[in-house]
Design an enzyme around this catalytic site. Structure first.
Site, mmCIF file in Angstrom:
data_model
loop_
_atom_site.group_PDB
_atom_site.id
_atom_site.type_symbol
_atom_site.label_atom_id
_atom_site.label_comp_id
_atom_site.label_asym_id
_atom_site.label_seq_id
_atom_site.Cartn_x
_atom_site.Cartn_y
_atom_site.Cartn_z
ATOM 1 C CD GLU A 158 2.017 4.832 5.988
ATOM 2 O OE1 GLU A 158 2.560 3.897 6.599
ATOM 3 O OE2 GLU A 158 2.628 5.834 5.606
ATOM 4 C CD GLU A 186 5.413 2.125 8.480
ATOM 5 O OE1 GLU A 186 4.572 1.622 7.734
ATOM 6 O OE2 GLU A 186 6.625 2.226 8.176
#
Ligand SMILES: [Zn+2]
Length: 688
Positions: A318, A167
């Site tokens: 995710e 991320e």
């Protein structure tokens, strides 16, 4: 965060992985953090993975401190063991470079790597991602770890791909420190050819006495007594995105030296988050918690992600099996919702669904984030649903590699988003996503699939092109959209589009400068509405947020404002493109919407546009039911996800893949999901 998912750098990442790693079945699994657990639990993990059908895990995302407990001393034994166990069980590994969260010793020895906010506050370690994206010190240490990983595991048989960092930019996207300031100046000098006058021109610095005489005078747009220069802000976002991309690329190059495995990272495509500053988090999160139909958000984001991979299959890296931990109130998924949500992603092009995380942690900030194995263990509803999901995904191997073939496109651009929501604009109620989400919702309810395409992307395949709130657009993008109408497509442009060029300079001569000719309208003045105010249009539709003084120069007026500040002026127009005197010539149209319709009005308009463009739904749609299509050669799979409490008769025949039989009419039970396989004639223009 979301702003870093820049169109320009997202594309190669996804397509690279999917081109070089062709899964043989849908990927199913999640982040695996064995270092948090004792040996017996790690052995149980493998058994449970096999039991539930897990076939891919992301390993080592937050393992830096475990892998390098003191500077330059590496401990790989535990990771060797874990990889070996996974390999023996046939579970593939997406191996992280482990650089996402620096260890305590690094911040202790080099506090200069810590990021600084716009107010000048240096952030402390103790959370995660506490580093300045421009820091050469951080870069050196992270690449050293990355190199060790690449050398040791570059050819490991369990590893199928690399996962750079995690991320990127989630918490540190915009760093305002002095190191970043120097890097920003270098970036600007390159962009403007070392010509400070070119920068002054681009930034419009004649205003407010902001002219610079050298690049050395330029700082990041730190908190100032009044609005910082808007082009300065835009360039800082572009720079910041590039810096994170540079970190990604630096790791990728190291990996490539020692490994031929594909390289990826995970993007955070969440439409509710654009800026990772604390002003925007609190108000936005209440909104999410209050969303009674979270499936719409998933559908929007899944389509957007497919847009980033240019329509090719993508991988959901995710997501959550049930509740998350980062909202004020974290609502658990209802029974069946895990399966429906997962099917939404597969239906919209994902070739796998991975979750954060395999086993819910027993300590740490994310311990209340649901995992595949919950705190309650395997005697739980959630675990039974996880196993059911693994089984269902196993039945859908045949859809791997298939793509979408939609007739409708929404033009979407992060840079337009940044520009649209800068400060000091006509109305802070104009939000970039609002109209895009309304359009997506209406199309979904009608049972029509839609792709997200960059304004400069390939629009050739689309019959209907929707351009919501595209405040900032390049000449190339505007021409691309206009040429789609010229070859016969139906185009809709909505208010506050085509206003500025990429330097955030107004396109003069009447709004919307970039689309005035295409639309056959000229807007003299914006007439935004007061907070909460509504107006009524001539067809009875309600509208809010926006009105304007529009003149239909070439276009035909479809509706006008019945009241409000734009009373009597056009609210919706339609412009026929091309010469309609030539028999059989393809006619495009360009519609312009000058206000924000209520959802009913938007549905009515979308229906009109679908009709005109000749776009048929997959089957008769219904709010709460999603219909999408994936195709591969002559075969198509129709996914139906029923979020309602009523059975949905799809009026479609074919082979029910999950039911294992041919059906004359597919009936999807309440809360259920079905996949129908059909063989269609490979005719030009798509499925019949
Ligand atoms: Zn910095």
């Amino acid at each position: 965060l979301f702003d870093l998912v820049d169109y320009l750098w997202s594309v190669p990442v996804h397509s690279e992985v999917m081109n070089r790693w062709r899964p043989t079945s849908l990927a199913f699994g999640g982040d695996y953090n064995p270092e948090q657990w004792d040996q017996p639990t790690q052995h149980e993990d493998i058994e449970l993975m096999v039991q539930s059908g897990v076939n891919l895990v992301t390993l080592g995302v937050f393992s830096w401190a475990t892998l390098e407990p003191t500077p330059g001393v590496f401990e790989f034994g535990w990771l060797d063991d874990s990889l070996q166990r996974l390999q023996q069980a046939g579970v593939n590994v997406d191996l992280a470079t482990a650089t996402a969260s620096p260890p305590a010793w690094l911040a202790d020895q080099h506090p200069e790597i810590l990021p600084v906010t716009a107010e000048g506050t240096r952030l402390w370690p103790g959370g995660r991602q506490h580093y300045c994206p421009s820091s050469p010190v951080f870069r050196d240490y992270s690449l050293r770890l990355c190199r060790e990983m690449a050398i040791r595991y570059g050819n490991h048989p369990a590893v199928v791909m690399w996962h750079v960092s995690n991320e990127l930019g989630c918490h540190n996207a915009l760093c305002y420190c002095d190191v970043s300031a120097a890097a920003f100046r270098d970036w600007l000098a390159k962009k403007y050819g070392r010509d400070i006058d070119a920068l002054n021109q681009a930034w419009g610095t004649k205003f407010w006495s902001q002219s610079y005489s050298t690049f050395e005078e330029i700082l990041p747009p730190r908190v100032a007594p009044n609005f910082p220069n808007p082009t300065h802000q835009l360039d800082f976002r572009r720079f910041s995105s590039d810096q994170l991309l540079a970190n990604y690329k630096a790791e990728r190059e190291v990996l490539r030296e020692h490994s031929s495995m594909p390289v990826t990272t995970n993007f955070m495509v969440m439409s509710h988050i654009k800026e990772m500053d604390y002003f925007s988090w609190a108000p936005e999160l209440d909104l999410i918690a209050a969303d009674p139909e979270p499936y719409r958000e998933l559908a929007f984001c899944a389509d957007l992600t497919r847009g980033l991979s240019h329509g090719q299959p993508w991988l959901l890296m995710e997501t959550s099996t049930s509740a998350v931990n980062w909202q004020p109130r974290n609502v658990a998924k209802q029974p069946g919702e895990l399966l429906r949500n997962s099917m939404q992603h597969i239906a919209r092009g994902a070739d796998g669904v991975l979750f954060f995380q395999w086993r819910a942690s027993k300590a740490g900030a994310e311990k209340f984030h649901a995992g595949l194995v919950p705190h309650a263990g395997t005697n739980s509803r959630l675990w039974r649903e996880v196993c059911e999901l693994g089984g269902v995904l196993g039945q859908l191997t045949e859809v791997v590699g298939s793509t979408s073939n939609n007739d409708v496109a929404i033009c979407f651009d992060w840079q337009a988003w940044w520009g649209c929501e800068l400060d000091s604009h006509p109305s802070s109620d104009v939000k970039y996503l609002d109209v895009a989400q309304q359009l997506h919702r209406a199309l979904t309810d009608f049972g029509v699939g839609v792709d997200f395409v960059h304004p400069e992307g390939d629009l050739g395949a689309y019959r209907l092109i929707l351009v919501p709130t595209l405040y900032l657009v390049s000449d190339v993008g505007a021409a691309n959209i206009a040429s789609a109408a010229a070859r016969g497509a139906t185009v809709l442009v909505t208010y506050f589009s085509g206003i500025v060029d990429p330097h955030d300079h107004i396109r003069l001569g009447g709004y919307p400068g970039a689309f005035r000719d295409l639309l056959g309208v000229r807007v003299e003045e914006f007439l935004p509405l007061r907070a909460g105010a509504t107006v009524t249009l001539s067809d009875g539709t309600g509208a809010s947020v926006w009105s304007e003084h529009t003149e239909a120069t070439q276009a035909q007026i479809v509706t006008y404002f019945q009241d409000g500040p734009a009373q009597g002026l056009p609210s919706l127009t339609r412009h026929t493109i091309g010469d309609n005197t030539i028999e059989g010539k393809t006619q495009g149209t360009a519609w312009y919407l000058a206000t924000k319709l209520d959802q009913g009005g938007m549905a009515k308009l979308v229906n009109q546009l679908l009709d005109e463009a000749g776009v048929a739904p997959i089957a008769a749609g219904r709010p709460g039911v999603e219909l999408t299509r994936r195709v591969n050669g002559p075969t198509e799979w129709i996914f139906v996800v029923n979020h309602t409490s009523e059975p949905y008769p799809a009026d479609l025949s074919g082979f029910d893949v999950l039911g294992g039989q041919t059906v004359a009419e597919l009936i999807v039970p309440p809360g259920g999901a079905r996949v129908l396989r059909r063989v269609v004639r490979p005719v030009l223009g798509g499925a019949s």
